[in-house]
Motif scaffolding. Structure first.
Motif, short mmCIF file in Angstrom:
data_model
loop_
_atom_site.label_atom_id
_atom_site.label_comp_id
_atom_site.label_asym_id
_atom_site.label_seq_id
_atom_site.Cartn_x
_atom_site.Cartn_y
_atom_site.Cartn_z
N ILE A 56 42.61 53.01 146.50
CA ILE A 56 43.19 52.81 147.83
C ILE A 56 42.14 52.19 148.76
N ALA A 57 40.86 52.53 148.49
CA ALA A 57 39.79 51.94 149.30
C ALA A 57 39.70 50.43 149.13
N ASP A 58 40.25 49.91 148.00
CA ASP A 58 40.27 48.46 147.79
C ASP A 58 41.21 47.75 148.74
N LEU A 59 42.20 48.46 149.23
CA LEU A 59 43.26 47.81 150.00
C LEU A 59 42.83 47.61 151.44
N THR A 60 43.30 46.52 152.04
CA THR A 60 43.08 46.34 153.47
C THR A 60 44.05 47.25 154.21
N ARG A 61 43.86 47.39 155.51
CA ARG A 61 44.75 48.29 156.27
C ARG A 61 46.21 47.83 156.19
N ALA A 62 46.38 46.51 156.32
CA ALA A 62 47.76 45.99 156.25
C ALA A 62 48.37 46.30 154.88
N GLU A 63 47.54 46.18 153.84
CA GLU A 63 48.05 46.44 152.49
C GLU A 63 48.39 47.92 152.31
N PRO A 110 37.74 47.31 152.84
CA PRO A 110 36.80 46.59 151.99
C PRO A 110 36.26 45.38 152.75
N GLY A 111 35.01 45.05 152.49
CA GLY A 111 34.39 43.93 153.20
C GLY A 111 34.88 42.58 152.69
N ALA A 112 34.58 41.54 153.43
CA ALA A 112 35.03 40.19 153.06
C ALA A 112 34.32 39.71 151.80
N GLU A 113 33.17 40.36 151.44
CA GLU A 113 32.45 39.91 150.25
C GLU A 113 33.30 40.09 148.99
N ARG A 114 34.32 40.96 149.05
CA ARG A 114 35.17 41.18 147.89
C ARG A 114 35.83 39.87 147.44
N LEU A 115 36.07 38.97 148.37
CA LEU A 115 36.80 37.74 148.06
C LEU A 115 35.99 36.82 147.15
N HIS A 116 34.69 37.13 146.99
CA HIS A 116 33.86 36.31 146.10
C HIS A 116 33.75 36.94 144.71
N GLU A 117 34.46 38.07 144.53
CA GLU A 117 34.43 38.72 143.22
C GLU A 117 35.82 38.71 142.63
N TYR A 118 35.88 38.90 141.31
CA TYR A 118 37.18 39.07 140.68
C TYR A 118 37.69 40.47 140.98
N ARG A 125 39.27 34.69 135.11
CA ARG A 125 38.11 34.01 134.53
C ARG A 125 38.40 32.55 134.22
N THR A 126 39.61 32.26 133.76
CA THR A 126 39.88 30.88 133.34
C THR A 126 40.29 29.99 134.50
N THR A 127 40.62 30.59 135.65
CA THR A 127 40.94 29.76 136.82
C THR A 127 39.81 29.79 137.84
N ARG A 128 38.87 30.70 137.62
CA ARG A 128 37.81 30.96 138.59
C ARG A 128 38.39 31.24 139.98
N ALA A 129 39.47 32.00 140.00
CA ALA A 129 40.09 32.39 141.27
C ALA A 129 40.40 33.89 141.21
N ARG A 130 40.25 34.55 142.36
CA ARG A 130 40.56 35.97 142.43
C ARG A 130 42.08 36.13 142.51
N LEU A 131 42.58 37.29 142.04
CA LEU A 131 44.01 37.57 142.17
C LEU A 131 44.40 37.41 143.64
N PRO A 132 45.65 37.04 143.94
CA PRO A 132 45.99 36.62 145.30
C PRO A 132 45.90 37.75 146.33
N ASP A 133 46.10 38.98 145.93
CA ASP A 133 45.98 40.07 146.90
C ASP A 133 45.67 41.34 146.13
N GLN A 134 45.57 42.48 146.83
CA GLN A 134 45.17 43.70 146.15
C GLN A 134 46.32 44.67 145.92
N ILE A 135 47.51 44.24 146.29
CA ILE A 135 48.60 45.19 146.17
C ILE A 135 49.59 44.81 145.06
#
Lengths: 242, 549
Positions: B2-9, B63-71, B145-155
């Motif tokens: 749950i800590a992974d989620l933003t407040r809106a999520e 969660p901080g904005a740095e999460r967006l640079h991780e998978y 890994r194969t797109t080098r993109a993070r999943l679109p959201d956390q929910i």
């Protein structure tokens, strides 16, 4: 060709569209015509519908997963015809929503089981198969004799079946619970209506041997006894089995 | 999580879970005189439990904005554990039903312990519980890994993973109560089917949204397979499950199709559940994890293209080989047979591509049980697809159909191919997913490998023997032209093979338990001190290329 693909795999939407297109062809060509080509299902003017009690029995057959070990489809092979009877025709399961052709014979095929054994044999056999067939691997379904059959919503079941194409009449739907009771109680007042609505060939008997109440056993035995007897079409001259 | 989620999520999560609880309540009230009501209570409990959990964690720091640079790997981690739990449940029930066939009196007069109700718990538990969770967990991993993109959201990944498991629980508990449509591998009733469609649409959306943000211009071959799996399973599921419920308060429904049309639709579905659930999805797994672990590129790009489109096109024609010599029109049977035979070409192109990729890495196959799992999976994939094409030939099918040979064939695929590639992939990502240096015990992986291999071989040989014997006994004639054996004679002849099969299954189950133990112990190992430059990157279990290569 590989150059084309090199470009296709750069487009997610293109890939999706192509996958759906390529995957749809087989089903469209093999399944769609089965609904329109008339020879797919034979004509059988004498075909009758399942009675409410038989519908309830069929649902118990499904509930207990009988189809996992018993097929209801005799193939056009000589040994199968000699072991089980005339091979199955498409028309015989045309009121079966869904079909119960099965895929495995841990036990024997049941397509022509109806009237092969007595009601008493079925009741004993279902209660504990090893009482009549010592080597059997079938589970003992003792609860069938204990469970009272639910009949109050059988009218809704028939109405749903009519919605998918089984020709039940309003009268049959309105009298469904009564007819279920009547079919398993030949001496009751309700029995007369069953033959009237479903034909004189209908089995009207004390299926589980007890008149007092309607059990799951009544329904299941009634269903097993009608297997292969909805129409006589398979016993008419047909092309020889291989 | 749950800590992974933003407040809106978190707010969205509470909304979705609240709505789920309300649906459950409506089912419980509407179906109070029916078994549907019990499922209503289960859905309500799931919704409420989730709602309370999110509510209690709603004040945790964002969660901080740095999460967006991780998978985003948290759903994969949970998915891997669920995969192993379902493996133990599905294979455990499988062992039990195998034993029931040898000793049927173990039903103990309890309806939900009878073979007919437990058997779909085994098949769904293994295919959908074990296989489905493995596919969802690995697809999220591979996709990023194969797109080098993070999943679109956390929910939405959580919605897919947990919603899918709710479907599995509804399915399995329904079978125990006697709720089934009776269509093999499509047993769940109408309301569970509708729920699965909702989950599946979100799953597909995750794929498309991630691909839209990819930093790699080309979509990697593993993703073609995962996409084909998602798309075609949706088509199959929707068409084969069309049905009219008895009422909105009743769990029971009647299938829209009947008789021969229903049989064809069912086996079009059934065979392609094998093709797109148990083959395409797992080929996606193979195309990513096998070359990664071997440290070698895929042998041939062109072979992957040929096999991918061959499988996508031809499998959909093959279902009618399940209906040889039945009341299905002859022309459909013949088409099914022809395509099943040609299907060997793309199937072996994939198996060959995998094995040729291992050229130059065979010493790793010898030393590394994880890679050996995957190599063996490719071999079993080749064996099983050959056997499948062979059994689809009408004359062969006349002997094999309705017998244990089919069961042997299915398990060569399910144990030898699906489970082996899954275990290999799982072992190869567990350390990096849980940020551990290595798996807890390499020895136990080795033990698991040999348990799995010996279990599969014993199982498959037992069923080949019993199936062929059964098929031959049914068609043996005496000199005077009568059938030699009664049905019960053939059943008695099966007894020793049923015991051998149960034993093979037990070995395989013990292997799965070993895996569960090994993974739990890996998670419980202390985390290595993070080297600063490694933060946020995967820690490979081994260097991708060995020195000197």
């Amino acid at each position: 060709m590989f150059g084309l693909h090199y470009n296709l795999e750069r487009s997610a939407v293109g890939l999706v569209a192509f996958i759906v297109l390529v995957a749809s062809i087989g089903g469209l060509i093999e399944i769609a015509p089965l609904f329109t080509i008339n020879e797919t299902v034979e004509e059988a003017p004498d075909m009758r519908v399942y009675t409410p009690l038989e519908v309830a029995g069929r649902n118990i057959y499904i509930r207990e997963g009988c189809y996992a070990c018993h097929s209801q489809m005799i193939r056009t092979l000589r040994d199968e015809v000699e072991r089980y009877g005339p091979y199955s025709l498409a028309v015989e399961s045309s009121y079966d929503h869904p079909q119960l052709w099965g895929s495995k014979r841990t036990g024997p095929d049941l397509a022509r089981l109806g009237n092969k054994y007595s009601d008493a044999w079925h009741t004993i056999h279902l209660n504990n198969p090893r009482d009549v067939v010592p080597e059997s691997k079938m589970p003992a379904y003792r609860w069938l004799l204990r469970e009272q059959l639910h009949t109050d919503d059988l009218g809704e079941h028939l109405a749903a079946l009519r919605a998918v194409g089984v020709p039940y009449t309003d009268e049959q739907i309105a009298n469904a619970p009564l007819d279920a009771y009547g079919q398993a109680n030949p001496d009751s007042a309700a029995a007369g209506g069953v033959a009237e609505r479903y034909g004189d060939a209908t089995n009207i008997r004390l299926f589980d041997g007890e008149a007092t109440r309607l059990t799951d056993m009544d329904a299941l035995v009634a269903y097993l006894q009608v297997l292969g007897n909805l129409t006589d079409a398979a016993h008419q001259p047909q092309p020889e089995a291989e | 999580m749950i800590a992974d989620l933003t407040r809106a999520e978190r707010l969205w999560a509470m909304l979705i879970l609240g709505a789920l609880g309300l649906i459950g309540l409506a089912m419980a009230i509407g179906g109070r005189n029916d078994l549907l009501g019990i499922h209503g209570w289960i859905v309500l409990a799931a919704g409420l439990a989730g709602f309370i959990a999110v509510m209690r964690g709603r004040d945790a720091p964002e969660p901080g904005a740095e999460r967006l640079h991780e998978y985003y790997d948290a759903p994969t981690r949970v998915g891997l554990i669920l995969t192993l739990l379902w493996a133990v449940v599905g294979m455990g029930v499988g062992f039990w039903v195998a034993a029931l066939l040898a000793w049927p009196d173990m039903t103990f007069d309890v309806p939900w312990l009878s073979f007919g109700r437990l058997r779909p718990v085994h098949t769904s538990g293994v295919i959908f519980g074990f296989g489905g969770n493995a596919l969802i967990a690995t697809s999220f991993h591979v996709l990023q890994r194969t797109t080098r993109a993070r999943l679109p959201d956390q929910i939405s990944p959580w919605f897919v993973l947990l919603g899918y498991n709710l479907f599995c629980v509804i399915a399995a508990s329904g079978y125990l109560m006697g709720l089934t449509q009776s269509k093999e591998y499509a047993e769940p009733e109408w309301y569970a089917d509708i729920w699965l469609v909702v989950v599946w649409v979100v799953y597909f959306a995750i794929y498309m949204r991630t691909l839209a943000r990819r930093k790699e211009p080309h979509i990697y071959v593993a993703n073609w397979y995962y996409m084909a799996f998602i798309l075609v399973v949706a088509i199959l599921h929707i068409v084969n499950n069309l049905a009219v419920p008895v009422s909105l308060g009743s769990a029971k429904s009647y299938s829209l199709f009947s008789g021969v049309q229903d049989a064809m639709t069912q086996w079009w579905y059934g065979h392609n559940a094998v093709a797109f659930f148990l083959t395409a999805g797992f080929l996606g797994m193979m195309y990513y994890y096998l070359p990664k672990r071997a440290g070698r590129p895929i042998f041939s790009y062109r072979m992957s293209i040929i096999s991918f489109w061959g499988i996508t096109f031809m499998y959909m024609w093959a279902g009618s080989h399940h209906l040889h010599y039945t009341a299905l029109p002859h022309w459909v049977q013949t088409l099914g047979m022809a395509f099943s035979v040609v299907l060997l070409v793309p199937s072996w192109a994939s198996a060959g591509n995998a094995l040729l990729t291992l050229n130059g890495a065979w010493h790793k196959v010898r030393d590394d049980a994880v890679l050996r799992f995957m190599a063996l999976a490719a071999i079993f994939y080749g064996i099983t697809t050959f056997e499948g094409s062979f059994m689809a030939i009408r004359a062969v099918n006349s002997l094999s159909h309705y017998t244990d040979w089919t069961i042997g064939h299915v398990h060569a695929g399910a144990l030898g191919w699906v489970a082996m590639i899954t275990f290999g992939s799982l072992y190869s990502i567990v350390p990096s997913m849980f940020k551990r240096e290595r798996i807890y015990s390499q020895k136990l992986v080795e033990v698991h490998f040999w348990l799995a291999l010996s279990g599969t071989v014993i199982y498959v040989f037992a069923m080949w023997n019993s199936g062929v014997i059964q098929g031959l006994m049914w068609r043996t004639y005496t000199e005077s032209g009568g059938l030699t054996y009664s049905f019960i004679d053939s059943l008695v002849a099966m007894h020793p093979y049923y015991i051998a099969r149960a034993f093979g299954g037990l070995l395989f189950l013990l292997g799965a338990l070993t895996a569960l133990y090994n993974v739990v112990m890996t998670i419980r190992m202390p985390a290595p001190a993070p080297a600063p430059e490694d933060a946020g990157l995967d820690i490979p279990a081994k260097p991708a290329l060995q020195a000197g290569e």
